[in-house]
Every structure is written in structure tokens, then in C-alpha cells.
Design a protein around this motif. Structure first.
Motif, mmCIF file in Angstrom:
data_model
loop_
_atom_site.group_PDB
_atom_site.id
_atom_site.type_symbol
_atom_site.label_atom_id
_atom_site.label_comp_id
_atom_site.label_asym_id
_atom_site.label_seq_id
_atom_site.Cartn_x
_atom_site.Cartn_y
_atom_site.Cartn_z
ATOM 1 N N GLN A 7 8.980 25.285 1.621
ATOM 2 C CA GLN A 7 8.460 26.075 2.741
ATOM 3 C C GLN A 7 7.022 26.506 2.451
ATOM 4 O OE1 GLN A 7 10.525 29.769 3.376
ATOM 5 N NE2 GLN A 7 9.693 30.022 5.427
ATOM 6 N N TYR A 8 6.181 26.368 3.459
ATOM 7 C CA TYR A 8 4.795 26.828 3.343
ATOM 8 C C TYR A 8 4.745 28.244 3.902
ATOM 9 C CZ TYR A 8 -0.266 26.477 3.047
ATOM 10 O OH TYR A 8 -1.579 26.652 2.689
ATOM 11 N N LEU A 9 4.937 29.184 3.023
ATOM 12 C CA LEU A 9 4.906 30.589 3.405
ATOM 13 C C LEU A 9 3.491 31.091 3.183
ATOM 14 C CD1 LEU A 9 7.187 32.362 4.429
ATOM 15 C CD2 LEU A 9 7.506 33.203 2.117
ATOM 16 N N GLN A 10 2.838 31.503 4.255
ATOM 17 C CA GLN A 10 1.441 31.931 4.144
ATOM 18 C C GLN A 10 1.324 33.121 3.197
ATOM 19 O OE1 GLN A 10 -1.105 30.405 5.272
ATOM 20 N NE2 GLN A 10 -0.373 29.169 6.937
ATOM 21 N N PRO A 11 0.349 33.079 2.285
ATOM 22 C CA PRO A 11 0.139 34.239 1.418
ATOM 23 C C PRO A 11 -0.266 35.454 2.261
ATOM 24 C CG PRO A 11 -1.307 32.411 0.803
ATOM 25 C CD PRO A 11 -0.580 32.007 2.040
ATOM 26 N N LEU A 42 13.698 26.658 1.572
ATOM 27 C CA LEU A 42 13.036 27.890 1.980
ATOM 28 C C LEU A 42 12.718 28.734 0.754
ATOM 29 C CD1 LEU A 42 15.302 28.837 5.003
ATOM 30 C CD2 LEU A 42 13.021 27.840 5.085
ATOM 31 N N HIS A 43 11.681 29.550 0.875
ATOM 32 C CA HIS A 43 11.338 30.497 -0.180
ATOM 33 C C HIS A 43 12.520 31.455 -0.364
ATOM 34 C CE1 HIS A 43 9.322 33.894 -2.098
ATOM 35 N NE2 HIS A 43 8.441 32.999 -2.521
ATOM 36 N N PRO A 44 12.803 31.887 -1.597
ATOM 37 C CA PRO A 44 13.946 32.777 -1.815
ATOM 38 C C PRO A 44 13.923 34.061 -0.978
ATOM 39 C CG PRO A 44 13.110 31.997 -3.903
ATOM 40 C CD PRO A 44 12.149 31.515 -2.847
ATOM 41 N N GLU A 45 12.743 34.518 -0.595
ATOM 42 C CA GLU A 45 12.637 35.743 0.205
ATOM 43 C C GLU A 45 12.614 35.478 1.712
ATOM 44 O OE1 GLU A 45 9.329 38.022 -1.216
ATOM 45 O OE2 GLU A 45 10.041 37.968 -3.279
ATOM 46 N N PHE A 61 19.111 21.546 4.167
ATOM 47 C CA PHE A 61 18.425 22.570 3.389
ATOM 48 C C PHE A 61 18.995 22.637 1.982
ATOM 49 C CE2 PHE A 61 17.459 23.814 7.654
ATOM 50 C CZ PHE A 61 16.181 24.339 7.564
ATOM 51 N N ASP A 62 18.095 22.818 1.031
ATOM 52 C CA ASP A 62 18.490 23.070 -0.341
ATOM 53 C C ASP A 62 18.878 24.548 -0.436
ATOM 54 O OD1 ASP A 62 18.499 21.822 -3.058
ATOM 55 O OD2 ASP A 62 17.185 23.516 -3.498
ATOM 56 N N ASP A 63 19.737 24.903 -1.355
ATOM 57 C CA ASP A 63 20.190 26.293 -1.501
ATOM 58 C C ASP A 63 19.053 27.150 -2.056
ATOM 59 O OD1 ASP A 63 21.414 28.705 -2.033
ATOM 60 O OD2 ASP A 63 22.994 27.857 -3.279
ATOM 61 N N GLN A 64 18.502 28.019 -1.219
ATOM 62 C CA GLN A 64 17.360 28.834 -1.617
ATOM 63 C C GLN A 64 17.744 29.944 -2.595
ATOM 64 O OE1 GLN A 64 17.048 30.419 2.554
ATOM 65 N NE2 GLN A 64 16.049 32.116 1.519
ATOM 66 N N ASN A 65 19.035 30.154 -2.804
ATOM 67 C CA ASN A 65 19.472 31.243 -3.679
ATOM 68 C C ASN A 65 19.729 30.814 -5.116
ATOM 69 O OD1 ASN A 65 19.476 33.272 -1.619
ATOM 70 N ND2 ASN A 65 21.264 32.237 -0.777
ATOM 71 N N ARG A 66 19.731 29.520 -5.363
ATOM 72 C CA ARG A 66 19.938 29.081 -6.747
ATOM 73 C C ARG A 66 18.578 28.919 -7.421
ATOM 74 N NH1 ARG A 66 21.504 22.738 -7.044
ATOM 75 N NH2 ARG A 66 19.857 21.964 -5.703
#
Length: 105
Positions: A7-11, A42-45, A61-66
Motif C-alpha cells: 500500500q502506498y500510504l502517503q507520509p 495494506l499497511h498494518p495501521e 490481500f496478504d494478511d496485514q497483521n502478520r
């Protein structure tokens, strides 16, 4: 080819970044890489899972919590934001890594 897209989460310091940039990034990669085995992480947050499910039904989706290191067992290639520590982990794991830096940077 197995491709993991991060995921490209904007800073938060990038005040000029457009909110739609993240969605445009994802869509262009998904359509540009048709025919490959793709997973999106997705980013963990991030709380965007429902939004992505609605916009792109059927996307895996890959598991974002692992732990991220476990996600690196699967792909041949990792694509993600240049400012992410996950990209350094990908390089360290010996994966082909493509870093992305979207405008206005």
C-alpha cells in the motif's frame, strides 16, 4: 510471476499529496500487471480493507497483521513506496524490489 504490492500510504509530512494518489497507484499497477499472480498488502495501521474490497472485488490481500518478513516467503517481486522500511526488508530478503515515489515528490 508472483508480485506483492505494498500500500502506498502517503507520509503525513507530505501535505501536497492528493488522497486519490494511493488509489490511482493501486489501480494502475493492478491493470498494468494483469496476468501475474498478485497480492496486495495494506499497511498494518491501515483501515482501508473495506474500501479496497468495494473498489476492487476479487483482489487477494496478504494478511496485514502478520510480521512482514513472513509475507516475503511468497513473492518473486515486491513493489512499494520508496520511504517504507518494508522495502529495505525486501532487499535484505533478496527479492527483486521496485520502489515507487509518487508526485509531488
Amino acid at each position: 510471476m508472483k508480485i506483492l504490492i505494498l500500500q502506498y500510504l502517503q507520509p503525513t509530512i507530505d501535505k501536497l499529496a492528493m488522497p486519490a494518489t494511493e488509489t490511482q497507484y493501486f489501480a494502475s499497477l493492478m491493470f498494468g500487471l494483469v496476468g501475474n499472480d498478485i497480492r496486495f498488502r495494506l499497511h498494518p495501521e491501515s483501515k482501508a480493507q473495506a474500501s479496497y474490497d468495494a473498489l476492487y472485488p476479487g483482489v487477494r490481500f496478504d494478511d496485514q497483521n502478520r510480521p512482514f518478513r513472513h509475507s516475503l516467503d511468497w513473492p518473486d517481486v515486491v513493489i512499494g513506496p520508496a520511504f517504507s522500511g518494508a522495502m529495505l526488508e525486501s532487499i535484505g530478503a533478496g527479492k527483486r524490489t521496485y520502489m515507487v515515489l509518487l508526485p509531488p515528490n
